[in-house]
Design a protein around this motif. Structure first.
Motif, short mmCIF file in Angstrom:
data_model
loop_
_atom_site.label_atom_id
_atom_site.label_comp_id
_atom_site.label_asym_id
_atom_site.label_seq_id
_atom_site.Cartn_x
_atom_site.Cartn_y
_atom_site.Cartn_z
N LEU A 2 0.84 -1.20 0.00
CA LEU A 2 0.00 0.00 0.00
C LEU A 2 0.88 1.26 0.00
O LEU A 2 0.65 2.20 -0.75
CB LEU A 2 -0.85 -0.05 1.28
N LEU A 3 1.87 1.24 0.87
CA LEU A 3 2.79 2.38 0.96
C LEU A 3 4.22 1.85 0.91
O LEU A 3 4.56 0.94 1.67
CB LEU A 3 2.56 3.12 2.29
N ARG A 26 1.79 -2.90 4.12
CA ARG A 26 0.79 -3.62 3.32
C ARG A 26 -0.60 -3.28 3.83
O ARG A 26 -0.76 -2.88 4.99
CB ARG A 26 0.99 -5.13 3.42
N ALA A 27 -1.61 -3.49 2.98
CA ALA A 27 -3.00 -3.25 3.38
C ALA A 27 -3.29 -4.07 4.63
O ALA A 27 -2.87 -5.22 4.74
CB ALA A 27 -3.94 -3.65 2.25
N GLY A 28 -3.97 -3.45 5.57
CA GLY A 28 -4.40 -4.16 6.78
C GLY A 28 -3.37 -4.27 7.88
O GLY A 28 -3.66 -4.81 8.95
N ILE A 48 6.75 11.38 4.05
CA ILE A 48 5.61 10.67 3.44
C ILE A 48 4.45 11.64 3.23
O ILE A 48 3.75 11.58 2.22
CB ILE A 48 5.17 9.48 4.33
N ALA A 49 4.28 12.57 4.18
CA ALA A 49 3.18 13.54 4.08
C ALA A 49 3.44 14.64 3.07
O ALA A 49 2.60 15.51 2.85
CB ALA A 49 2.92 14.15 5.46
N GLU A 62 0.08 2.86 -3.43
CA GLU A 62 -0.69 2.02 -4.36
C GLU A 62 -0.17 2.16 -5.79
O GLU A 62 -0.94 2.43 -6.72
CB GLU A 62 -2.17 2.40 -4.27
N GLY A 63 1.13 2.04 -5.93
CA GLY A 63 1.75 2.05 -7.25
C GLY A 63 1.99 3.43 -7.83
O GLY A 63 2.60 3.56 -8.90
#
Ligand code: ATP
Length: 235
Positions: A2-3, A26-28, A48-49, A62-63
């Motif tokens: 995800l990130l 990862r997601a979750g 990141i922000a 997400e890519g």
């Protein structure tokens, strides 16, 4: 993934604060980043922000490469930040602070439903919604900061030292809340000095020291690493 933070170098002028640093969420997942004062944890969150620009490497959500996306647009990619020190508008009401989190168009459309979810998670904020944010206790103010982040409907919530300045009892509650948020499908990148608690709730963890990742992996492995036990857990 995800990130993905991919080999970033971030600095303040000529002073480099993060060197060739890579982490993934990862997601979750709850991913904890721990390390001593000045290790570069807040610098990572700010990179990141979109508040700090990496000189090298990239940040991918997400890519999509968001390394050059301005900070006010990063939330469009599903990132929300709960900043260190909460940064509330203390002279505004709890409700107005929460609503400020829902400014991106996708979140605005679902504002009332998300607010109901935030109140379900933090019933005390519904009771105190008309109070000035500055009149709340430290723990309640942290709930407002987290609630404001959730109002943006993020896929990943970045949390910078959410336990800072809270009493031990409230700290325990705060970590339970982070798990509840994660169980509702939001991935969490948690930056913490409370190594014990941060490793306890994480699915993956990174140790950073002087701007570099010095250890990473499953938290149960890190917890049993003698050098980490000695340096961070006082064992
Ligand atoms: P803390 O837990 O104290 O917030 P941290 O792990 O979040 O620590 P950072 O605040 O990211 O660490 O700091 C990393 C390095 O960057 C430190 O050496 C710090 O002195 C430096 N630094 C942080 N902010 C600035 C700034 N605005 N200007 C110059 N150097 C900075």
């Amino acid at each position: 993934m995800l990130l993905e933070v991919d080999k970033i170098e971030v600095g303040y002028g000529d002073a480099i604060a993060l060197w060739d640093l890579s982490i993934g969420v990862r997601a979750g997942e709850i991913v904890s980043v721990v390390g001593p004062n000045g290790a570069g944890k807040s610098t990572l969150v700010n990179a990141i922000a979109g508040i700090l620009r990496p000189h090298k490497g990239k940040i991918v959500i997400e890519g999509k490469d968001v390394s050059k996306v301005p900070s006010h647009r990063v939330c469009d990619y599903g990132i929300a930040v709960v900043p260190e020190g909460r940064r509330l508008f203390t002279a505004m009401t709890v409700l107005d602070n929460l609503l400020l989190g829902a400014y991106r168009s996708l979140a605005r459309a679902e504002r009332d439903a998300t607010l109901a979810e935030v109140f379900q998670l933090f019933p005390v904020l519904e009771e105190r919604q008309d109070s000035l944010a500055g009149s709340l206790s430290g723990g309640q103010q942290q709930m407002v900061a987290i609630g404001r982040g959730l109002m943006a409907k993020p896929r990943v919530l970045l949390m910078d030292e959410p336990s800072l300045g809270l009493s031990p009892l409230i700290v325990g509650e705060m970590f339970k809340i982070i798990q509840m948020i994660n169980e509702r499908g939001v991935a969490v990148l948690l930056v913490e000095q409370n190594v014990n608690k941060a490793l306890e709730i994480a699915h993956q963890a990174y140790v950073i020291e002087q701007g570099r990742v010095t250890a990473s992996g499953a938290p149960e492995v890190l917890i049993n690493d003698p050098s980490i036990r000695e340096a961070y857990l006082g064992i």
